[in-house]
Design a protein around this motif. Structure first.
Motif, PDB file in Angstrom:
ATOM      1  N   GLY A  29       2.807   3.974   7.989  1.00  0.00           N
ATOM      2  CA  GLY A  29       1.540   4.034   7.272  1.00  0.00           C
ATOM      3  C   GLY A  29       1.178   2.673   6.726  1.00  0.00           C
ATOM      4  O   GLY A  29       1.946   1.707   6.835  1.00  0.00           O
ATOM      5  N   VAL A  30      -0.010   2.597   6.134  1.00  0.00           N
ATOM      6  CA  VAL A  30      -0.551   1.347   5.611  1.00  0.00           C
ATOM      7  C   VAL A  30      -1.011   1.556   4.176  1.00  0.00           C
ATOM      8  O   VAL A  30      -1.643   2.569   3.863  1.00  0.00           O
ATOM      9  CB  VAL A  30      -1.745   0.862   6.467  1.00  0.00           C
ATOM     10  N   VAL A  31      -0.688   0.599   3.323  1.00  0.00           N
ATOM     11  CA  VAL A  31      -1.205   0.585   1.948  1.00  0.00           C
ATOM     12  C   VAL A  31      -1.995  -0.698   1.751  1.00  0.00           C
ATOM     13  O   VAL A  31      -1.545  -1.780   2.134  1.00  0.00           O
ATOM     14  CB  VAL A  31      -0.063   0.673   0.914  1.00  0.00           C
ATOM     15  N   ILE A  32      -3.204  -0.572   1.210  1.00  0.00           N
ATOM     16  CA  ILE A  32      -4.009  -1.735   0.853  1.00  0.00           C
ATOM     17  C   ILE A  32      -4.102  -1.757  -0.675  1.00  0.00           C
ATOM     18  O   ILE A  32      -4.973  -1.106  -1.262  1.00  0.00           O
ATOM     19  CB  ILE A  32      -5.404  -1.679   1.499  1.00  0.00           C
ATOM     20  N   PRO A  33      -3.180  -2.453  -1.342  1.00  0.00           N
ATOM     21  CA  PRO A  33      -3.106  -2.397  -2.803  1.00  0.00           C
ATOM     22  C   PRO A  33      -4.325  -3.042  -3.454  1.00  0.00           C
ATOM     23  O   PRO A  33      -4.805  -4.086  -3.009  1.00  0.00           O
ATOM     24  CB  PRO A  33      -1.822  -3.162  -3.126  1.00  0.00           C
ATOM     25  N   LYS A  34      -4.802  -2.411  -4.518  1.00  0.00           N
ATOM     26  CA  LYS A  34      -5.961  -2.932  -5.250  1.00  0.00           C
ATOM     27  C   LYS A  34      -5.536  -3.809  -6.412  1.00  0.00           C
ATOM     28  O   LYS A  34      -6.276  -4.687  -6.848  1.00  0.00           O
ATOM     29  CB  LYS A  34      -6.814  -1.772  -5.761  1.00  0.00           C
ATOM     30  N   THR A  35      -4.329  -3.557  -6.914  1.00  0.00           N
ATOM     31  CA  THR A  35      -3.816  -4.285  -8.076  1.00  0.00           C
ATOM     32  C   THR A  35      -2.349  -4.638  -7.843  1.00  0.00           C
ATOM     33  O   THR A  35      -1.692  -4.095  -6.951  1.00  0.00           O
ATOM     34  CB  THR A  35      -3.916  -3.434  -9.349  1.00  0.00           C
ATOM     35  N   VAL A  39       1.204  -2.698  -5.978  1.00  0.00           N
ATOM     36  CA  VAL A  39       2.304  -3.271  -5.188  1.00  0.00           C
ATOM     37  C   VAL A  39       3.645  -2.771  -5.713  1.00  0.00           C
ATOM     38  O   VAL A  39       4.496  -2.290  -4.953  1.00  0.00           O
ATOM     39  CB  VAL A  39       2.262  -4.813  -5.223  1.00  0.00           C
ATOM     40  N   PHE A  40       3.836  -2.890  -7.036  1.00  0.00           N
ATOM     41  CA  PHE A  40       5.109  -2.467  -7.639  1.00  0.00           C
ATOM     42  C   PHE A  40       5.371  -0.986  -7.389  1.00  0.00           C
ATOM     43  O   PHE A  40       6.471  -0.599  -7.025  1.00  0.00           O
ATOM     44  CB  PHE A  40       5.100  -2.745  -9.144  1.00  0.00           C
ATOM     45  N   ARG A  41       4.329  -0.156  -7.569  1.00  0.00           N
ATOM     46  CA  ARG A  41       4.513   1.283  -7.412  1.00  0.00           C
ATOM     47  C   ARG A  41       4.791   1.651  -5.953  1.00  0.00           C
ATOM     48  O   ARG A  41       5.632   2.498  -5.670  1.00  0.00           O
ATOM     49  CB  ARG A  41       3.272   2.020  -7.917  1.00  0.00           C
ATOM     50  N   ALA A  42       4.071   1.008  -5.033  1.00  0.00           N
ATOM     51  CA  ALA A  42       4.286   1.291  -3.611  1.00  0.00           C
ATOM     52  C   ALA A  42       5.696   0.923  -3.186  1.00  0.00           C
ATOM     53  O   ALA A  42       6.330   1.643  -2.399  1.00  0.00           O
ATOM     54  CB  ALA A  42       3.256   0.543  -2.763  1.00  0.00           C
ATOM     55  N   LEU A  43       6.207  -0.185  -3.721  1.00  0.00           N
ATOM     56  CA  LEU A  43       7.582  -0.586  -3.403  1.00  0.00           C
ATOM     57  C   LEU A  43       8.583   0.434  -3.934  1.00  0.00           C
ATOM     58  O   LEU A  43       9.571   0.756  -3.266  1.00  0.00           O
ATOM     59  CB  LEU A  43       7.872  -1.965  -3.984  1.00  0.00           C
ATOM     60  N   GLU A  44       8.328   0.945  -5.129  1.00  0.00           N
ATOM     61  CA  GLU A  44       9.217   1.969  -5.699  1.00  0.00           C
ATOM     62  C   GLU A  44       9.223   3.227  -4.836  1.00  0.00           C
ATOM     63  O   GLU A  44      10.282   3.806  -4.553  1.00  0.00           O
ATOM     64  CB  GLU A  44       8.766   2.305  -7.122  1.00  0.00           C
ATOM     65  N   ILE A  45       8.029   3.649  -4.406  1.00  0.00           N
ATOM     66  CA  ILE A  45       7.924   4.848  -3.566  1.00  0.00           C
ATOM     67  C   ILE A  45       8.603   4.619  -2.220  1.00  0.00           C
ATOM     68  O   ILE A  45       9.318   5.500  -1.713  1.00  0.00           O
ATOM     69  CB  ILE A  45       6.443   5.235  -3.379  1.00  0.00           C
ATOM     70  N   ALA A  46       8.390   3.443  -1.638  1.00  0.00           N
ATOM     71  CA  ALA A  46       9.024   3.128  -0.356  1.00  0.00           C
ATOM     72  C   ALA A  46      10.543   3.138  -0.485  1.00  0.00           C
ATOM     73  O   ALA A  46      11.249   3.584   0.427  1.00  0.00           O
ATOM     74  CB  ALA A  46       8.537   1.769   0.143  1.00  0.00           C
ATOM     75  N   LYS A  47      11.038   2.648  -1.611  1.00  0.00           N
ATOM     76  CA  LYS A  47      12.492   2.664  -1.839  1.00  0.00           C
ATOM     77  C   LYS A  47      13.004   4.094  -1.924  1.00  0.00           C
ATOM     78  O   LYS A  47      14.026   4.439  -1.335  1.00  0.00           O
ATOM     79  CB  LYS A  47      12.834   1.904  -3.115  1.00  0.00           C
ATOM     80  N   GLU A  48      12.276   4.947  -2.640  1.00  0.00           N
ATOM     81  CA  GLU A  48      12.664   6.360  -2.753  1.00  0.00           C
ATOM     82  C   GLU A  48      12.682   7.033  -1.377  1.00  0.00           C
ATOM     83  O   GLU A  48      13.522   7.891  -1.108  1.00  0.00           O
ATOM     84  CB  GLU A  48      11.688   7.091  -3.684  1.00  0.00           C
ATOM     85  N   ALA A  49      11.740   6.638  -0.509  1.00  0.00           N
ATOM     86  CA  ALA A  49      11.630   7.231   0.828  1.00  0.00           C
ATOM     87  C   ALA A  49      12.480   6.509   1.867  1.00  0.00           C
ATOM     88  O   ALA A  49      12.458   6.879   3.039  1.00  0.00           O
ATOM     89  CB  ALA A  49      10.173   7.220   1.270  1.00  0.00           C
ATOM     90  N   ASP A  50      13.213   5.482   1.411  1.00  0.00           N
ATOM     91  CA  ASP A  50      14.065   4.694   2.304  1.00  0.00           C
ATOM     92  C   ASP A  50      13.264   4.076   3.449  1.00  0.00           C
ATOM     93  O   ASP A  50      13.682   4.085   4.609  1.00  0.00           O
ATOM     94  CB  ASP A  50      15.204   5.564   2.856  1.00  0.00           C
TER      95      ASP A  50
END
Length: 251
Positions: A29-35, A39-50
């Motif tokens: 998938g693709v994330v286009i961060p607005k803030t 970025v920080f939150r998406a990285l946390e979620i990606a880490k949780e999802a491995d």
């Protein structure tokens, strides 16, 4: 959980499966961060999802650096802020999605410019340029990205915020990482001297030889790391005065 765009449809995944290289890898998938918070939150979620995360700017890389099978995060749409200009020090802070030509247009009235002039200046983002240690035709005079980035702020793989400059960090996770890297730098000093090619620009590996043995200048290791050590959210750049004259030599 994000303010920016989250694109998991097949069309968007297809769009982001290529860059300027010959390779094609479809991301989850693709994330286009607005803030920066996105970025920080998406990285946390990606880490949780491995899931691995691939930062992306203009996608002008020719070796497949801007594509990956995990989550692609595109900084070029929203993370385009030009921040504080220090006229006395000739430095400026920018977000990673700022395009080089746009920055230089903004700086021109101040009599300054950013001197790392890549051929793709109308599209290349400063974050991507820092990631691959861009050079350009005038690098013999002004140096490369590694010589003209004074600070990188961003996040580690787990979303932990970090900021590295030219000084020795004095606290937090930055201090621990700098101490570890300094130890590695000192331990491998002779091997680095023996193995690293004596050329101006090289992009095969990390700039471990460019950090100080005492743990300073860690920013120079982040530059050229292709998004593998940190996700850049802000850069402090060293500017140069606009030349009063331009000359073209033809051989």
């Amino acid at each position: 959980e994000l303010e920016g765009e989250v694109l998991f449809d097949s069309f968007s995944r297809g769009l982001y499966s290529t860059d300027a290289s010959i390779y094609q890898i479809e991301p989850v998938g693709v994330v286009i961060p607005k803030t920066t918070t996105d970025v920080f939150r998406a990285l946390e979620i990606a880490k949780e999802a491995d899931l691995p995360v691939t930062p992306r700017g203009a996608g002008t890389s020719q070796s497949g650096q801007a594509i990956g099978e995990g989550l692609v995060m595109d900084t070029s749409k929203y993370l385009t802020g030009i921040g504080e200009l220090d006229r006395a020090a000739a430095t400026i802070r920018v977000q990673p999605g700022v395009v080089l030509d746009r920055l230089n247009q903004w700086l021109e009235p101040h009599g300054l410019f950013y001197p790392v002039d890549v051929a793709t200046a109308s599209r290349a983002t400063l974050g991507g340029m820092a990631a691959n240690n861009s050079a350009g035709a005038r690098s013999i005079r002004y140096g490369m990205m590694v010589d003209n980035v004074r600070r990188v702020s961003g996040a580690l793989a787990d979303g932990t915020p970090v900021s590295f400059g030219l000084e020795i960090p004095t606290g937090g996770v930055e201090s621990e990482l700098a101490s570890t890297l300094a130890t590695l730098r000192r331990r491998e000093d002779a091997e680095l001297e023996r193995r690293i090619p004596k050329v101006m620009r090289r992009v095969a590996g990390y700039n471990l030889d460019r950090i100080s043995p005492d743990g300073a200048e860690i920013v120079r290791l982040l530059v050229g790391s292709e998004g593998t050590l940190a996700f850049f959210t802000e850069l402090e750049l060293q500017l140069a005065p606009l030349p009063s004259k331009r000359v073209l030599g033809v051989c």
